[in-house]
Motif scaffolding. Structure first.
Motif, PDB file in Angstrom:
ATOM      1  N   VAL A  62      47.848  31.131  33.353  1.00  0.00           N
ATOM      2  CA  VAL A  62      48.457  31.384  32.044  1.00  0.00           C
ATOM      3  C   VAL A  62      48.784  30.018  31.445  1.00  0.00           C
ATOM      4  N   THR A  63      48.322  29.776  30.217  1.00  0.00           N
ATOM      5  CA  THR A  63      48.479  28.466  29.608  1.00  0.00           C
ATOM      6  C   THR A  63      49.250  28.570  28.293  1.00  0.00           C
ATOM      7  N   LYS A 102      55.131  31.872  29.283  1.00  0.00           N
ATOM      8  CA  LYS A 102      54.173  31.948  30.389  1.00  0.00           C
ATOM      9  C   LYS A 102      54.789  32.581  31.636  1.00  0.00           C
ATOM     10  N   THR A 103      55.993  32.125  32.003  1.00  0.00           N
ATOM     11  CA  THR A 103      56.640  32.629  33.218  1.00  0.00           C
ATOM     12  C   THR A 103      56.977  34.105  33.080  1.00  0.00           C
ATOM     13  N   GLU A 131      53.633  25.967  38.562  1.00  0.00           N
ATOM     14  CA  GLU A 131      52.788  25.133  37.704  1.00  0.00           C
ATOM     15  C   GLU A 131      51.873  24.277  38.564  1.00  0.00           C
ATOM     16  N   THR A 178      50.387  28.417  36.177  1.00  0.00           N
ATOM     17  CA  THR A 178      50.404  28.037  34.765  1.00  0.00           C
ATOM     18  C   THR A 178      49.877  26.616  34.596  1.00  0.00           C
ATOM     19  N   HIS A 210      49.656  23.518  31.175  1.00  0.00           N
ATOM     20  CA  HIS A 210      50.016  23.198  29.796  1.00  0.00           C
ATOM     21  C   HIS A 210      48.761  22.776  29.042  1.00  0.00           C
TER      22      HIS A 210
END
Length: 586
Positions: free
Chosen positions: A337-338, A345-346, A409, A432, A434
């Motif tokens: 998930v970005t 995202k979380t 992350e 995740t 960024h």
């Protein structure tokens, strides 16, 4: 018969004449009036609300028509000095807000002037007369925004308001509460003899929950202490600045609640507070930071519930939801998930875990920090001071025989390689990154140093997301979209008019026009075609074009669908997304 009695009788007999008056005095058509009447018959509510909601007439036109029909003067503004505190003490705030009525002042004759939103709704006016022992009511017409704003300001001056508590606390700074017990007391049930500082901090937290704030900021300056709430990603100042003399006691009280060292003022500290407010449990993430004029405190409020972790409530449509359900039911692979910080995202990953959480699955997470505690799931918090990093923790997690792993992350090559190896050996891995969009996640992993063939063989899907604010249902206004607006959100203008909604303002949404947030998504599945491009180490734009050609909806495209259904506005989608080349047809 005179005054309010005559007004009430006229409103009872003339209720059906308002539509005819609007037909004469505005651009309202018979067809629009009938449409609003059908909506009223189907969904209930007031006829005038349906007319305003559908954009057929404005609230000002309605108010002018009511004033003319019932011979009631219009009140444009209501200031604090216009409201008699002794009168509002007899009217419950819930009654005043629900019916849009606010007593202003008592005349020498004994009559009471009352600001009212809907004089056609006579039942609450009858009740109001009874509350004032049969006194005559002199009505003044005001719009809903004016009345609700005056109600909030007037009732907030009472002895239990935050401002009043701040004044009490300024007079008595000697008493601080002891630590909270393991099972926290409900803040609403706090004792009357609690210290003023305790009452003040409790009031701030209670008001933050009531206003749906996600964060509370307490910021010291040279001569004052400012308090701000973050609501729907926008900061507001709900109360006037507090006295500087309160600063040390407020920070100490919050530190005690979070079990931090109250003597340490030179270093940042992090802690947690467990609260119960109105019967609901909250976890509060606490952070203190030394700045020029003292310690800055930020508290993030997280409800201890899984109600908001339903993927459908997060904004997924039925097609996206079906695809996500299939992906998270897989036995192995990596799902990323970005998005930027604060894009949800979380929460999305927690929603996925909550959906697949069952007794036959061993689910372990490693996070920095643990945002929400999920029952039945092993959650590990990164602690760099003792060497517990994402990479080290992930190695240990693999020895716990997990079915599903969540890595907060992927920050470096070591963590990425371990996650990929875990997915290739039969584990489902969530994490995740960024990046701005879904295809960029692939090139980001390659830039970290991961071999392209490993990325292609392990990655099964990438979800990019943003959060947009939801239009307030109480005050949103319908309008006809221009072709340029439609093109901006990637929609090819059709030959027919397209009705969209824009933000207005009312007390229900703190005069912002928005209430709540929802996700917009870009879900890219990694199939054989995408996998082939990844192995060739092509750029993200080429991958994106291929994904769109295979049916992927880009972020702005998903946002456009939520604009067309009246959930959000064009301005919000443009703010949250980058320009897309694809143009959709409606």
């Amino acid at each position: 018969m005179s005054g309010a009695h005559a007004t009430l009788e006229r409103s009872r007999s003339q209720r059906s004449d308002l539509g005819a008056l609007l037909l004469r005095t505005t651009n309202l058509t018979e067809a629009q009036l009938e449409e609003a009447r059908r909506a009223q018959a189907e969904r209930g509510g007031r006829l005038i609300d349906h007319l305003v909601h559908d954009g057929h007439v404005s609230s000002d036109q309605i108010m002018q028509a009511l004033s003319e029909q019932l011979d009631i003067p219009i009140r444009a503004q209501i200031g604090i000095g216009d409201v008699d505190e002794s009168l509002i003490e007899r009217v419950p705030i819930t009654f005043a807000k629900e019916h849009g009525v606010l007593p202003l002042a008592r005349e020498a004759s004994g009559a009471i002037r009352v600001a009212v939103v809907d004089p056609l709704d006579t039942a609450p006016l009858d009740d109001l007369r009874l509350l004032f022992d049969g006194a005559e009511l002199q009505l003044e017409l005001a719009n809903q925004r004016t009345v609700l704003g005056a109600i909030n300001e007037s009732y907030d001056r009472g002895p239990g308001s935050t401002d009043a508590l701040a004044e009490d606390a300024a007079e008595d700074l000697n008493s601080l509460a002891s630590e909270l017990s393991h099972e926290p007391q409900d803040l609403i049930d706090a004792a009357d003899d609690d210290a003023p500082i305790v009452k003040l901090v409790n009031s701030l937290l209670h008001n933050a929950v009531k206003e749906r704030a996600s964060d509370v900021h307490i910021e010291p300056f040279e001569r004052e202490l400012r308090v701000r709430f973050r609501i729907d990603d926008v900061l507001y100042e709900p109360i006037k600045p507090l006295a500087k003399s309160l600063q040390a006691s407020i920070v100490s009280r919050i530190k005690i609640m979070g079990q931090l060292n109250i003597a340490e003022k030179r270093l940042p500290q992090d802690g947690r507070i467990r609260l119960k407010i109105a019967g609901r449990d909250y976890d509060v993430r606490l952070s203190t930071l030394p700045v020029a004029y003292g310690e800055r405190v930020v508290m993030r409020l997280l409800p201890r519930t899984q109600d908001f972790l339903d993927l459908e409530k997060l904004g997924f449509d039925q097609n996206q939801l079906g695809t996500m359900s299939r992906l998270i039911a897989r036995p192995n692979g990596i799902i990323l998930v970005t998005g930027p910080t604060g894009s949800g995202k979380t929460t999305t990953l927690y929603g996925a875990l909550a959906r697949i959480n069952s007794t036959d699955k061993n689910i372990i997470t490693i996070e920095d920090p643990v945002e929400i505690q999920l029952p039945g799931i092993g959650q590990i918090e990164v602690n760099a001071k003792v060497g517990l990093t994402f990479a080290n923790g992930l190695r240990s997690v693999l020895r716990q025989d997990p079915n599903v792993i969540l890595v907060g992350e992927i920050r470096d090559l070591e963590t990425a390689e371990i996650a990929i190896q875990a997915s290739l050996t039969g584990h489902l891995v969530f994490s995740t990154l960024h990046t701005n969009d879904a295809p960029s996640a692939i090139t980001r992993l390659v830039d970290m140093g991961v071999e392209p063939f490993l990325v292609g063989s392990s990655l099964v899907a990438v979800l990019a997301q943003r959060l947009v604010r939801v239009l307030c249902r109480e005050c949103r206004v319908a309008y006809e979209a221009t072709p340029e607006e439609l093109r901006q959100i990637g929609v090819r203008p059709p030959d027919r008019p397209v009705r969209l909604f824009r933000a207005e303002s009312c007390a229900a949404c703190n005069y912002t026009g928005y209430r709540g947030r929802i996700g917009i998504f870009e879900l890219m599945q990694v199939d054989d075609d995408i996998r082939g491009l990844v192995s060739q180490n092509v750029d993200s734009k080429t991958i994106k074009n291929k994904a769109v050609s295979k049916g992927m909806h880009a972020l702005r495209s998903d946002g456009a669908r939520k604009v067309l259904t009246g959930i959000t506005s064009v301005a919000e989608v443009l703010r949250a997304t980058e320009e897309e080349a694809a143009v959709a047809q409606i």
